[in-house]
Every structure is written in structure tokens, then in C-alpha cells.
Design an enzyme around this catalytic site. Structure first.
Site, PDB file in Angstrom:
ATOM      1  N   CYS A 175      -0.021   4.004   2.445  1.00 57.50           N
ATOM      2  CA  CYS A 175       0.214   3.761   3.868  1.00 57.50           C
ATOM      3  C   CYS A 175       1.800   3.739   4.121  1.00 57.50           C
ATOM      4  O   CYS A 175       2.064   4.243   5.089  1.00 57.50           O
ATOM      5  CB  CYS A 175      -0.381   2.204   4.401  1.00 57.50           C
ATOM      6  SG  CYS A 175      -1.939   1.713   3.608  1.00 57.50           S
ATOM      7  N   ASP A 176       2.543   3.339   3.088  1.00 58.93           N
ATOM      8  CA  ASP A 176       4.063   2.940   3.255  1.00 58.93           C
ATOM      9  C   ASP A 176       4.994   3.864   2.620  1.00 58.93           C
ATOM     10  O   ASP A 176       5.939   3.789   2.765  1.00 58.93           O
ATOM     11  CB  ASP A 176       4.392   1.522   3.473  1.00 58.93           C
ATOM     12  CG  ASP A 176       3.418   0.581   4.228  1.00 58.93           C
ATOM     13  OD1 ASP A 176       2.996   0.954   5.520  1.00 58.93           O
ATOM     14  OD2 ASP A 176       3.262  -0.612   3.827  1.00 58.93           O
ATOM     15  N   CYS A 233       0.696  -1.377  -0.028  1.00 52.47           N
ATOM     16  CA  CYS A 233      -0.076   0.068  -0.035  1.00 52.47           C
ATOM     17  C   CYS A 233       0.881   1.350   0.068  1.00 52.47           C
ATOM     18  O   CYS A 233       1.565   1.512   1.069  1.00 52.47           O
ATOM     19  CB  CYS A 233      -0.975  -0.011   1.190  1.00 52.47           C
ATOM     20  SG  CYS A 233      -1.638   1.499   1.517  1.00 52.47           S
TER      21      CYS A 233
END
Ligand SMILES: Cc1cc2nc3c(=O)[nH]c(=O)nc-3n(C[C@H](O)[C@H](O)[C@H](O)COP(=O)(O)OP(=O)(O)OC[C@H]3O[C@@H](n4cnc5c(N)ncnc54)[C@H](O)[C@@H]3O)c2cc1C
Length: 338
Positions: free
Chosen positions: A139-140, A136
Site C-alpha cells: 500500500c505505502d 503495508c
């Protein structure tokens, strides 16, 4: 009478399907408990810009969209629980649903656990997940500021990940096993307008190279067709090769089709009376936030009809009065469980 751990309706999953089911069920007076999962918000939180959910001219981020759904569910009276369900027993009545913290008993259950990113299945994938391998970009992505990253996949999600990583990474490579990406025309156009994304096709990743100290450092690639081998430097690998339904917990109890929960056509009714399925967990075809939300609505109505009228409520749903109580006032449904 419902007690702290007993509810008329328990919803598993806090994505568009689960939150919408919670909104409808709460407004129907069922006082639902929604166990959201630690991935609360669902897959769409990975999207920085959702342009196709009605009601948001100019778009909305996936995080804000599901955040609003969550707030609405709560303000309608649903009890939200941030935990993962670890076990279910649909062989007893009331049904039992367990988290690490508690066991819940429910007269009816809506399964809305959506889907998880598909894994590559390469040796080293487990070892390096969280240390170079990610699923993701939203997210990351920030962990890869100034680094070299590769995205694997050929669909809209892969292209989206590659484009968003350009904003943080020093270099982005997109690897796909076919000559042609299967992404939409709009995604391909956006990619064409981003010449700094290096596209490598048709290649497969056959090895993840790294060590304990640095995590992922490189990827070994094989060209499809002639088998030519090469290595690309990569500090990170974002895997975007599709999703698999999150149904392992339910497989012993519910009929599935290649992993997706089977429902009676046009309904959310599963093979287990009193258990309903909504959203991507049972939808291999449309897989959109709006269709998941619609299925959540349908599941809440199906569950309510089943709780109020039993199987007859489902069979003759169009003929019975599904909302025999004052929805606007949220009056409780005062009937015994079937
Ligand atoms: C990168 C990306 C971009 C997208 N962009 C768009 C877009 O622009 N427009 C659009 O319409 N759709 C988009 N989609 C698709 C959309 O996100 C999905 O169709 C939608 O989220 C499906 O909703 P759902 O509620 O069925 O499942 P999910 O969103 O997958 O939610 C499942 C929920 O179940 C929970 N859960 C899972 N297992 C458990 C468990 N054991 N216990 C408790 N809870 C559990 C998870 O925590 C999560 O909250 C996108 C998807 C991705 C990946």
C-alpha cells in the site's frame, strides 16, 4: 418483509471470508448485505503474488484475487456497502448494525472482520503513523522511493515486506528481536538471495526518532542480551509483527478467546444465536485465504440453516435439507425469521 435497511443476513467484512459468505448466501436467495469496511479486499491485498490459492496456476495478486471474489458476490446478488461498521447491538432482534451513514437491521449476522496489523506500542507510533510509519509495503511502499527503510518483524510477512521494498527503497534493513527469523524456509531462502537487505538481530526498537517537518528520521535500537544501544537512519519503518483479530466491536456481545471470537468446534456458531463468525476473526490456527473462504462458505450455510430451521437446523444440520429451495435459480427462502 425486508426493507431497505432490513435484511435476512448481514455480513460484516469484505475479505475472503466475507465475500465467500456473500456468494453462498446470495445464491441461497438470502439477498445479503455485505458491509465491506474501508479495507475492502482484506489483508491479502497486501500480497503481490499469491501462489497457494487453488485455481490460479502461476499465481495471482491478492488485489485481483479478492477483486474477483467481490465481483462474483455482486453478480450473485449480494449488496456490497463500502463503509465501516461502527457499532452493533446484538441484544435486540432484529440485530442492529450501524455505520456512520446508516443503521441496518438483520435477522442473522456473519462477522468476518479478520485481523489488523499489531502495533509496536512505542511512544511516537501514533504520531508518526502515515508520516514514516507504515503497516503495508504494497500500500505505502511507493512513498519511500529512494529512501532508507526498516522493517521490523521476523515472520513471512516481515521478510515479504523487506523483499518487496527493495524494489523502491534505496536501502532496506530488517530488524528482529531474536537471532533466528521464524519465517518459513522458502522466505529465508529468498532473503539469503537478497544480500542487499541488511538483517539486524537480535535487536529491539526502543524509540522512534523524528520531527514535525520530516516525520521519521531514525530508530534507536537495543541489542538483546548485552543492551548495547545504536541508532539507524530510517526515513520509514514498516511494522510487520503479526496481527490481532478485529473484534473490539463484538467483545461485549460474543465470547472471545484472547480476542478471537469463540465458535463451537467444527462450526461458525458463536455464543450469540443468529451470529456467526468466519475467517481470521475466529481462526488463530490456519490464517490463510483459502481457510477464510471455506469458513465464509460454512458461515453462510450455518446462517441459512438457522434462518430456515432455527437452532434445530444447526443441531441436526446433516439431517435436514439445507437447500430446500432451488439454489441454481436463487429462489428466495420464504420463511419467517426465527
Ligand atoms: C502480507 C500478507 C500476505 C499474505 N499472503 C497470503 C498468501 O499468499 N496466501 C494465503 O492463503 N494467505 C495469505 N495471507 C493471509 C490472508 O490474507 C488472510 O488469511 C485472509 O485475508 C483472511 O481473510 P478474512 O476474510 O478472514 O479477513 P481479512 O482479510 O482480514 O478481511 C477482513 C475484512 O473485514 C473488514 N472489516 C474490518 N473491520 C470492519 C468493520 N468495523 N466494519 C466493516 N468491515 C470491517 C476489512 O475491511 C476487511 O475487508 C497473507 C496475509 C498478509 C498480511
Amino acid at each position: 418483509m425486508p426493507s431497505a435497511d432490513h435484511t435476512r443476513l448481514l455480513i460484516i467484512g469484505g475479505g475472503p471470508a466475507g465475500y465467500t459468505a456473500a456468494i453462498y448466501a446470495a445464491r441461497a436467495g438470502l439477498a445479503p448485505i455485505c458491509i465491506e469496511g474501508y479495507g475492502s479486499g482484506g489483508q491479502i491485498v497486501r500480497s503481490p503474488q499469491v501462489d497457494n490459492f487453488p485455481g490460479f496456476p502461476g499465481g495471482v495478486s491478492g488485489l485481483e484475487l479478492t477483486g474477483r471474489m467481490r465481483d462474483q458476490a455482486e453478480s450473485c446478488g449480494a449488496r456490497l456497502v463500502l463503509s465501516d461498521v461502527t457499532q452493533v447491538d446484538f441484544g435486540v432482534r432484529p440485530f442492529q448494525v450501524r455505520t456512520d451513514e446508516q443503521t441496518y437491521r438483520a435477522d442473522a449476522v456473519i462477522v468476518a472482520t479478520g485481523a489488523n496489523p499489531r502495533r509496536l506500542g512505542l511512544p511516537g507510533e501514533d504520531e508518526f503513523t502515515g508520516r514514516g510509519i507504515a503497516y503495508c509495503a504494497i500500500c505505502d511502499g511507493a512513498f519511500f522511493a529512494g529512501k532508507q527503510v526498516t522493517v521490523v518483524g521476523g515472520g513471512d510477512a516481515a521478510v515479504g515486506e523487506a523483499l518487496s521494498l527493495r524494489n523502491v527503497a534505496a536501502g532496506v534493513t530488517l530488524v528482529h528481536r531474536r537471532d533466528n527469523l521464524r519465517a518459513s524456509t522458502a522466505s529465508k531462502r529468498a532473503l539469503a538471495e537478497a544480500p542487499d537487505v541488511r538483517v539486524l538481530t537480535p535487536y529491539v526498537i526502543d524509540d522512534i526518532i523524528g520531527d514535525d517537518e520530516n516525520g521519521v528520521t531514525a530508530l534507536s535500537l537495543t541489542r538483546v542480551g548485552d543492551g548495547a544501544r545504536s541508532t539507524v537512519r530510517a526515513d520509514g519503518l514498516f511494522v510487520a509483527i503479526g496481527h490481532e483479530p478485529a473484534t473490539a466491536l463484538f467483545a461485549p456481545w460474543l465470547e472471545t478467546d484472547r480476542g478471537w471470537i469463540r465458535t463451537q468446534p467444527g462450526t461458525t456458531v458463536t455464543s450469540m444465536p443468529g451470529v456467526f463468525a468466519a475467517g481470521e476473526v475466529s481462526d488463530v490456527r490456519y490464517r490463510q485465504a483459502i481457510t477464510a473462504a471455506a469458513a465464509g462458505c460454512a458461515a453462510a450455510i450455518d446462517a441459512e440453516r438457522w434462518l430456515v430451521n432455527g437452532a434445530a437446523g444447526l443441531l441436526h444440520g446433516a439431517d435436514v435439507e439445507p437447500h430446500g429451495h432451488d439454489l441454481a435459480a436463487g429462489q428466495p427462502v420464504a420463511v419467517a425469521a426465527p
